[in-house]
Design a protein around this motif. Sequence first.
Motif, PDB file in Angstrom:
ATOM      1  N   LEU A 110      41.852  46.564  44.116  1.00  0.00           N
ATOM      2  CA  LEU A 110      40.904  45.463  44.341  1.00  0.00           C
ATOM      3  C   LEU A 110      41.083  44.319  43.358  1.00  0.00           C
ATOM      4  CD1 LEU A 110      37.676  47.497  45.193  1.00  0.00           C
ATOM      5  CD2 LEU A 110      39.110  46.175  46.765  1.00  0.00           C
ATOM      6  N   GLN A 111      41.331  44.635  42.110  1.00  0.00           N
ATOM      7  CA  GLN A 111      41.499  43.583  41.104  1.00  0.00           C
ATOM      8  C   GLN A 111      42.713  42.710  41.431  1.00  0.00           C
ATOM      9  OE1 GLN A 111      41.131  44.989  37.105  1.00  0.00           O
ATOM     10  NE2 GLN A 111      42.011  43.133  36.195  1.00  0.00           N
ATOM     11  N   LYS A 112      43.795  43.333  41.881  1.00  0.00           N
ATOM     12  CA  LYS A 112      44.992  42.576  42.270  1.00  0.00           C
ATOM     13  C   LYS A 112      44.705  41.722  43.501  1.00  0.00           C
ATOM     14  CE  LYS A 112      48.007  44.363  39.290  1.00  0.00           C
ATOM     15  NZ  LYS A 112      48.767  43.548  38.312  1.00  0.00           N
ATOM     16  N   ALA A 113      43.962  42.291  44.443  1.00  0.00           N
ATOM     17  CA  ALA A 113      43.609  41.546  45.651  1.00  0.00           C
ATOM     18  C   ALA A 113      42.767  40.326  45.304  1.00  0.00           C
ATOM     19  CB  ALA A 113      42.851  42.447  46.620  1.00  0.00           C
ATOM     20  N   LEU A 114      41.804  40.512  44.395  1.00  0.00           N
ATOM     21  CA  LEU A 114      40.944  39.410  43.972  1.00  0.00           C
ATOM     22  C   LEU A 114      41.760  38.269  43.380  1.00  0.00           C
ATOM     23  CD1 LEU A 114      38.049  38.328  43.418  1.00  0.00           C
ATOM     24  CD2 LEU A 114      38.175  39.483  41.200  1.00  0.00           C
ATOM     25  N   ILE A 137      37.213  37.446  49.631  1.00  0.00           N
ATOM     26  CA  ILE A 137      36.747  37.633  48.251  1.00  0.00           C
ATOM     27  C   ILE A 137      35.368  38.293  48.253  1.00  0.00           C
ATOM     28  CG2 ILE A 137      35.947  36.393  46.196  1.00  0.00           C
ATOM     29  CD1 ILE A 137      38.296  34.429  46.682  1.00  0.00           C
ATOM     30  N   TYR A 138      34.532  37.899  49.204  1.00  0.00           N
ATOM     31  CA  TYR A 138      33.221  38.549  49.336  1.00  0.00           C
ATOM     32  C   TYR A 138      33.385  40.038  49.657  1.00  0.00           C
ATOM     33  CZ  TYR A 138      28.880  40.051  51.539  1.00  0.00           C
ATOM     34  OH  TYR A 138      27.757  40.762  51.879  1.00  0.00           O
ATOM     35  N   LEU A 139      34.324  40.371  50.544  1.00  0.00           N
ATOM     36  CA  LEU A 139      34.572  41.780  50.877  1.00  0.00           C
ATOM     37  C   LEU A 139      35.042  42.562  49.649  1.00  0.00           C
ATOM     38  CD1 LEU A 139      36.404  41.416  54.328  1.00  0.00           C
ATOM     39  CD2 LEU A 139      34.037  42.111  53.933  1.00  0.00           C
ATOM     40  N   VAL A 140      35.904  41.925  48.842  1.00  0.00           N
ATOM     41  CA  VAL A 140      36.360  42.563  47.607  1.00  0.00           C
ATOM     42  C   VAL A 140      35.189  42.803  46.665  1.00  0.00           C
ATOM     43  CG1 VAL A 140      37.747  42.236  45.510  1.00  0.00           C
ATOM     44  CG2 VAL A 140      38.721  41.672  47.743  1.00  0.00           C
ATOM     45  N   ARG A 154      37.249  40.216  31.730  1.00  0.00           N
ATOM     46  CA  ARG A 154      37.563  38.796  31.941  1.00  0.00           C
ATOM     47  C   ARG A 154      38.191  38.540  33.312  1.00  0.00           C
ATOM     48  NH1 ARG A 154      38.216  34.356  28.654  1.00  0.00           N
ATOM     49  NH2 ARG A 154      39.670  32.768  29.406  1.00  0.00           N
ATOM     50  N   ASP A 155      39.149  39.377  33.708  1.00  0.00           N
ATOM     51  CA  ASP A 155      39.862  39.148  34.965  1.00  0.00           C
ATOM     52  C   ASP A 155      38.973  39.316  36.184  1.00  0.00           C
ATOM     53  OD1 ASP A 155      42.184  38.507  33.726  1.00  0.00           O
ATOM     54  OD2 ASP A 155      43.151  40.458  34.002  1.00  0.00           O
ATOM     55  N   ILE A 156      37.832  39.978  36.012  1.00  0.00           N
ATOM     56  CA  ILE A 156      36.927  40.169  37.137  1.00  0.00           C
ATOM     57  C   ILE A 156      35.693  39.270  37.001  1.00  0.00           C
ATOM     58  CG2 ILE A 156      35.449  41.808  38.366  1.00  0.00           C
ATOM     59  CD1 ILE A 156      37.419  43.999  37.643  1.00  0.00           C
TER      60      ILE A 156
END
Length: 501
Positions: A110-114, A137-140, A154-156
């Motif tokens: 998920l983090q990579k997808a975001l 992005i909402y689905l993620v 930070r990345d999220i």
Amino acid sequence: MESIASDDWEQKCSGLNLLQLLIAQYPDTVTQNLHQVVLVLIQEVKNLRSQVARFALSTFCDMFKYLKRNMDIELDLTIKAIIQKSAESNEFFRSDAEKCLQTMVDNVTLQKALQALIAGGASHRNPAARKTSAKCIYLVCEKLGPTKILSGTRDITERVLQVAATFASDGPPEIRWYGKKIYHMLMPFDELDSMMKHYLNPSAYSNMCEILDSIRAKGGVGETPSESARNNGRRTLSNDKLGSHGNLTNQFSSTRKINTADQAEQVRDLTKQMRSSDFREHLSGIEEFQKLCELETDTAIQSLVQIFDGFNDCLADMNSKVVLKSLNTMHQVIPILGDALSSVINSALPLIAQSIASKNREISQLPSDIIDTAIEYIDCGVLIQPLCTLSQNSNLRIRPEIVLKLANLAPHVCQSKPKQVEIHLLPTFWELLSLLRGQISTNIAQSASATNGLNSSIHILTTALYTELGSVLLEKASSSSSVTPQNLQMLRELCTNLNTE
């Protein structure tokens, strides 16, 4: 790979079918050659043959399904290509692209997808692409959950809060809805305010506080706005037609509120403000028009012709603040009003288009977004005539961009409005083709690499028409007295070049 690289589109489809079988049955083999496969598929997603492009999207869908997190390393490339496809006017491409991205969200990290979704579509110029990005992005975020989002990673945390705030202030209501929906998910948590202060700049923080106050007052963000807005506009137009046969009052009363004296007075006041000699009154009237569209949509629809008598004056105003406010408002109300704008778009579109030539960068960039949004929400049969007229008659600073928009609209018209193709689209194309007189087709093709220029735009329109009509385009050109032998030969050479690309 050799079959997919073939110039024969049927051979390409056979190769893609074989690749799908390999992905499902021998995923490890595909994973060992993953980068090579991805690069080949990205090229086929761009293929002018719709069958090949859709087959390539379907193949990406299978790769996400069967290769799962092995696709993480290729997400930046693949998502950018898929979101770009979702920006096209063809509904099949948009649907296929969304299905592919939803499969991606369900199977990769998920983090990579975001990160890839934000990089590939959050700031895309096309509103349809931004909407697709916002939805995914909402689905993620739903899958990550509020605890993970507000963890301070930070990345999220930073990425989600910043991109959702950007979406919440975007033009089209559906993009704003997804931004608000993400924040609505986070509102019950005490950490939200401190995280917003830390990761948002002061202006974005202040704006989001106002948005959150509004969400609290309304008790939520409601349903997705696009379908209800579009259906509302079409229902209104249908009832208008029924009412013209003598049952106008009955039809209106069954589908919308009766226009009260207060509402009529409100419309008169905002129209008067738009026509005032004071630019501040103009700005106030424009703001009132937007509020009317958002809060009393039926009243706005009933009064559109009257309102646009004043609003068109604002679009053509000498004051840049008034023009900018008018354009921003137009961008935001199109998804709300939808096809109901059919009665006024012919007069408004030339005024919107003239701002393309503005020296003010903010103003000059908005018309392109507005027309893209109009193509998404307004019936193509309504837009084709004004866009064709502008393509033939506007000045050289405006015309290249308008011809590009005509190319975006062309697939819709060719697929659903064959009479409009004969009456408006092809005569306009013959006229534009004559502007290339004296230039060989290879020069036209080379000019397509330029970001601007009429030659490039006409080449893109030619590609769009030939993709939809195929050899029929050449047959129509051969039988038209408007196409000179020289231009016919040029068109044949260009179509031949497209077949070999």
